[in-house]
Each structure stands twice: as C-alpha cells, then as structure tokens.
Design a protein around this motif. Structure first.
Motif, short mmCIF file in Angstrom:
data_model
loop_
_atom_site.label_atom_id
_atom_site.label_comp_id
_atom_site.label_asym_id
_atom_site.label_seq_id
_atom_site.Cartn_x
_atom_site.Cartn_y
_atom_site.Cartn_z
N THR A 145 -17.77 17.75 -47.19
CA THR A 145 -19.20 18.00 -47.11
C THR A 145 -19.91 17.23 -48.22
O THR A 145 -19.40 17.14 -49.33
CB THR A 145 -19.50 19.51 -47.27
N LEU A 185 -17.42 22.46 -35.77
CA LEU A 185 -16.33 22.47 -36.74
C LEU A 185 -15.04 22.91 -36.04
O LEU A 185 -13.99 22.27 -36.19
CB LEU A 185 -16.65 23.40 -37.91
N ARG A 228 -18.81 16.69 -42.65
CA ARG A 228 -20.00 17.52 -42.40
C ARG A 228 -21.21 16.84 -43.02
O ARG A 228 -21.28 16.68 -44.23
CB ARG A 228 -19.81 18.92 -43.00
N ILE A 282 -10.61 21.73 -48.15
CA ILE A 282 -12.07 21.73 -48.10
C ILE A 282 -12.58 21.04 -49.37
O ILE A 282 -12.19 21.40 -50.48
CB ILE A 282 -12.65 23.16 -48.01
N VAL A 326 -11.92 18.87 -44.60
CA VAL A 326 -13.32 19.10 -44.24
C VAL A 326 -14.13 18.66 -45.46
O VAL A 326 -14.06 19.29 -46.51
CB VAL A 326 -13.58 20.59 -43.91
N ILE A 328 -12.88 15.79 -41.09
CA ILE A 328 -14.10 16.34 -40.50
C ILE A 328 -15.18 16.15 -41.55
O ILE A 328 -15.14 16.76 -42.61
CB ILE A 328 -13.95 17.82 -40.12
#
Length: 139
Positions: free
Chosen positions: A55, A118, A86, A6, A53, A84
């Motif tokens: 962001t 997600l 975000r 993350i 992930v 991924i």
C-alpha cells in the motif's frame, strides 16, 4: 497455505481491515507486516512470502520510488512473490516502472478499500501458485 506479507500500512483500522480480509479464508496466513519498504524487503528475504500486499503510505515521489523498488525486489526473489498493489482512489493507473505492469496471477492492482478486489487478487495469485504454473517475473 499461501503466506502473505503486508507492507506500507501503519498500525490502525486500515491494517486491521486488510488483515481481517486476508484471514477470512483458511488458505491465507499473514507472516509479516512492515510499514517501511526496506523492513518489508528484509522480512521477505527471510520468509519468502507467496504474496505481498503493498500500500502507498506516503503520497510523494520518494515513497513511490521506494514502493516500486520493493515491488521489483520482491518479484526478483526465487520464487517471485505475487504482488497486490493497493492504490489510492485518485492515484494514476500508470505502472510504477518497468516490469510493474499488472500481470494476471502475478501482479494485481486494486483500489484501497476494495475488500472484494483484494480477495479476488489473493485467490487468483493463490491458484496460480498452487498449480505450480510458471510465474513470469517481467523484470
């Protein structure tokens, strides 16, 4: 077991929400977390996560460039890390740069706060990697 990195979230409620969603299934495990892209990349080079992930942590051009570079460098690993991305609710849908376009099973874009999206992205990337399907880097 799919390993997850993350990146871009500071400690707090949003990070805990993402952690909880990733850990809601037995097939995903978070192996690292970093707020800064350069730290996330250093961790990824050692851990080779299956999925990252990412962001947006600062809404400005420099942060967007750092986020793009992280995405590009993660996709350049061998094997490439599934992404991924975000995005903020008001953020443009345009790709961050060349090779950062959505690619089913490799690069997925979702909006912040979309827990189901997600999960769907995690599962899609996980299925592709579990079948040893070629993961085109696009970079």
């Amino acid at each position: 077991m799919m390993t997850v990195l993350i990146a871009g979230l500071p400690e707090g409620a949003e990070l805990e929400s993402v952690r909880a969603r990733v850990h809601s299934g037995p097939h995903f495990r978070i192996v690292a977390h970093a707020y800064e892209p350069r730290i996330a990349l250093a961790q990824a080079r050692v851990l080779l996560p299956d999925i990252a992930v990412i962001t947006r942590h600062l809404p400005n051009p420099e942060a967007d460039l750092a986020r793009y570079r992280l995405l590009r460098d993660l996709r350049a690993l061998d094997p490439p890390t599934g992404i991924i991305l975000r995005r903020d609710a008001g953020e443009s849908d345009r790709p961050l740069g060349p090779g950062a376009e959505p690619l089913d099973g490799a690069i997925h874009e979702i909006r912040r706060g979309e827990a189901d999206a997600l999960w769907e992205a995690l599962v899609t990337i996980g299925r592709r990697r579990a079948t040893c399907d070629t993961d085109p880097t696009g970079l």
